[in-house]
Design an enzyme around this catalytic site. Sequence first.
Site, mmCIF file in Angstrom:
data_model
loop_
_atom_site.group_PDB
_atom_site.id
_atom_site.type_symbol
_atom_site.label_atom_id
_atom_site.label_comp_id
_atom_site.label_asym_id
_atom_site.label_seq_id
_atom_site.Cartn_x
_atom_site.Cartn_y
_atom_site.Cartn_z
ATOM 1 N N ARG A 21 54.371 47.120 37.678
ATOM 2 C CA ARG A 21 53.600 46.087 36.978
ATOM 3 C C ARG A 21 53.471 46.481 35.510
ATOM 4 O O ARG A 21 52.771 47.426 35.177
ATOM 5 C CB ARG A 21 52.221 45.926 37.644
ATOM 6 C CG ARG A 21 51.372 44.891 36.957
ATOM 7 C CD ARG A 21 49.954 44.818 37.479
ATOM 8 N NE ARG A 21 49.174 44.002 36.559
ATOM 9 C CZ ARG A 21 47.913 44.253 36.237
ATOM 10 N NH1 ARG A 21 47.270 45.276 36.785
ATOM 11 N NH2 ARG A 21 47.283 43.487 35.372
ATOM 12 N N HIS A 23 47.426 41.496 28.703
ATOM 13 C CA HIS A 23 46.631 42.680 29.042
ATOM 14 C C HIS A 23 45.938 43.163 27.764
ATOM 15 O O HIS A 23 46.075 44.315 27.343
ATOM 16 C CB HIS A 23 47.524 43.768 29.638
ATOM 17 C CG HIS A 23 46.770 44.780 30.470
ATOM 18 N ND1 HIS A 23 47.078 45.084 31.781
ATOM 19 C CD2 HIS A 23 45.695 45.549 30.154
ATOM 20 C CE1 HIS A 23 46.229 46.010 32.232
ATOM 21 N NE2 HIS A 23 45.389 46.304 31.270
ATOM 22 N N GLU A 50 42.045 41.135 33.934
ATOM 23 C CA GLU A 50 40.624 41.459 33.797
ATOM 24 C C GLU A 50 39.913 40.651 32.709
ATOM 25 O O GLU A 50 39.420 41.206 31.713
ATOM 26 C CB GLU A 50 40.467 42.947 33.533
ATOM 27 C CG GLU A 50 40.989 43.766 34.668
ATOM 28 C CD GLU A 50 40.403 45.154 34.704
ATOM 29 O OE1 GLU A 50 39.695 45.560 33.782
ATOM 30 O OE2 GLU A 50 40.689 45.835 35.694
ATOM 31 N N ASN A 93 41.918 44.116 40.602
ATOM 32 C CA ASN A 93 41.831 45.534 40.224
ATOM 33 C C ASN A 93 40.512 46.078 40.758
ATOM 34 O O ASN A 93 39.444 45.590 40.376
ATOM 35 C CB ASN A 93 41.846 45.708 38.701
ATOM 36 C CG ASN A 93 43.105 45.136 38.053
ATOM 37 O OD1 ASN A 93 44.088 44.863 38.726
ATOM 38 N ND2 ASN A 93 43.090 44.965 36.737
ATOM 39 N N TYR A 148 38.385 49.701 41.608
ATOM 40 C CA TYR A 148 38.266 51.165 41.497
ATOM 41 C C TYR A 148 37.094 51.687 42.300
ATOM 42 O O TYR A 148 37.107 52.797 42.805
ATOM 43 C CB TYR A 148 38.104 51.568 40.030
ATOM 44 C CG TYR A 148 39.342 51.305 39.217
ATOM 45 C CD1 TYR A 148 39.584 50.061 38.630
ATOM 46 C CD2 TYR A 148 40.318 52.289 39.096
ATOM 47 C CE1 TYR A 148 40.744 49.818 37.909
ATOM 48 C CE2 TYR A 148 41.477 52.066 38.379
ATOM 49 C CZ TYR A 148 41.689 50.819 37.796
ATOM 50 O OH TYR A 148 42.847 50.582 37.098
ATOM 51 N N GLU A 168 45.534 46.947 40.685
ATOM 52 C CA GLU A 168 45.190 48.260 40.114
ATOM 53 C C GLU A 168 44.210 48.995 41.026
ATOM 54 O O GLU A 168 43.278 48.373 41.554
ATOM 55 C CB GLU A 168 44.500 48.122 38.748
ATOM 56 C CG GLU A 168 45.407 47.865 37.596
ATOM 57 C CD GLU A 168 44.627 47.729 36.301
ATOM 58 O OE1 GLU A 168 43.586 48.397 36.132
ATOM 59 O OE2 GLU A 168 45.035 46.902 35.462
HETATM 60 C C1 GCO Z 1 41.374 48.021 33.464
HETATM 61 C C2 GCO Z 1 42.603 47.915 32.782
HETATM 62 C C3 GCO Z 1 43.347 49.195 32.641
HETATM 63 C C4 GCO Z 1 42.495 50.445 32.573
HETATM 64 C C5 GCO Z 1 42.222 50.990 33.960
HETATM 65 C C6 GCO Z 1 41.298 52.195 33.889
HETATM 66 O O1 GCO Z 1 41.405 47.760 34.668
HETATM 67 O O2 GCO Z 1 40.389 48.305 32.808
HETATM 68 O O3 GCO Z 1 43.450 46.985 33.450
HETATM 69 O O4 GCO Z 1 43.973 48.953 31.424
HETATM 70 O O5 GCO Z 1 43.167 51.421 31.846
HETATM 71 O O6 GCO Z 1 41.566 50.065 34.745
HETATM 72 O O7 GCO Z 1 40.102 51.824 33.289
#
Ligand code: GCO
Length: 450
Positions: A74, A118, A163, A298, A300, A355
């Site tokens: 990606r 992005h 995002e 995305n 985390y 992500e």
């Molecule tokens: C985001 C962005 C990425 C970041 C990654 C870590 O999700 O903020 O897509 O560019 O670098 O997530 O923060």
Amino acid sequence: MKFPENFVWGAAAASYQIEGAAHEDGKGLSVWDMFTRQEGAVQNRDTGDIACNHYYRYKEDVQLMKEIGLQAYRLSISWPRVLPEGAGRVNEKGLDFYDRLIDELLENKIEPYITLFHWDYPYELYKKGGWLNPDSPEWFAEYTEVIVSKLSDRVKNWITINEPQVFVNLGHKDGVHAPGLKLGLDDLLQISHNVLLAHGKAAKVIRETSKQDVRIGMAPCDSPVFPAKNSIENIQAAREGTFSVEQKGLWAINWWMDPVFLGKYPEDGLKIYEKYLPEIKDEDFKIISEPIDFFGVNIYQGSCIKLDEKGQAVPARKKTGYPRNAYYWPITPEALYWGPSFYYERYGKPVIITENGMSNVDWVSLDGKVHDPQRIDFTNRYLKELQKAGADGVDIQGYFHWSLMDNFEWAQGYLERFGMIYVDFETGERIIKDSAYWYKKVIETNGEAL
Ligand code: GCO
């Protein structure tokens, strides 16, 4: 723990974070080229001027992707590299870079997934009002047409916007990301509406311009709310917390994805923002909800809630010394079960994790290797949860690890290392980390190795 047949295993990166060549070969300025020059904007005054120098080292980087066994990559396109003024004149050298990169990927049997935006917004368009300008959706659609016309004979998978919550909130409300603005709610809601219109227009352009069948998605971020206990009440409270504009404001994923998939803003948001809403024309939601094919997201981390004695949802207390990564983000693998489960329930679209990854305190060991057991354990735990969501009926279709290589982490500069490939930012040397070789085995076994 097998994943579905044809599940796509990839890694992700983004133009401003890895390309470098920020002022070369006719590229125009982006708001990040401007913002990084503001005193105090970025740690150590880091910029993306060189970054990972991927613009010049892309062939080497594709060979590293091949060595890791990636099935997909990606990437994002730098809008001002292709359209230096953001609209009109095309910089052929810029377009040629992506042309060559796509060919290199395909020659090495790596499927490209292109993100069109992005965050590296053209500075010339920013000077005309940027996302606030009512023409901004059309500007994005015209840019999309240039890219899709050039690359769609070889590219089938498209992600319009990465995002929106981050660049709208951090870039236009808090001023800690480019373009560094601190706007009021009325402007922020106008911007968010224009971004959604831009997404919808771009999706239509992609479908109509592409020389072949396409799959289109978006890549919002989310920190889903998940239950401490699997009781019906706790799960319902987590579901409501995940989709709550009242609790999350413009970070709420449904503020963005309800218009895209359901053709309307969420009720709680409309009530809260009633006095600040922009003019919404009749045809707007038809544009915004242009059909797309998958729910990219995305993820985390997530946040855990429990029910108190009155049955009210309250944050579950984090254990003292809870596991966290170098960025101080808590490690919450459950987010990759509950998020996809809730999104699939609400929108009914296949889910692709566009992500997921972690910042780690990586360095080159005395043996010349980069050992990153934390990233292996992190990714193992998150993937197990994603697989469970699939086993429980969610149509999971792909996973892109963030990131392919260490890169420019926005306001943190080069302090945070998210890559499966270590980058020496002085010499540009790349070293494949242990986690990449572990990921190779996961890919080869379609998840059985987890
Ligand atoms: C985001 C962005 C990425 C970041 C990654 C870590 O999700 O903020 O897509 O560019 O670098 O997530 O923060």
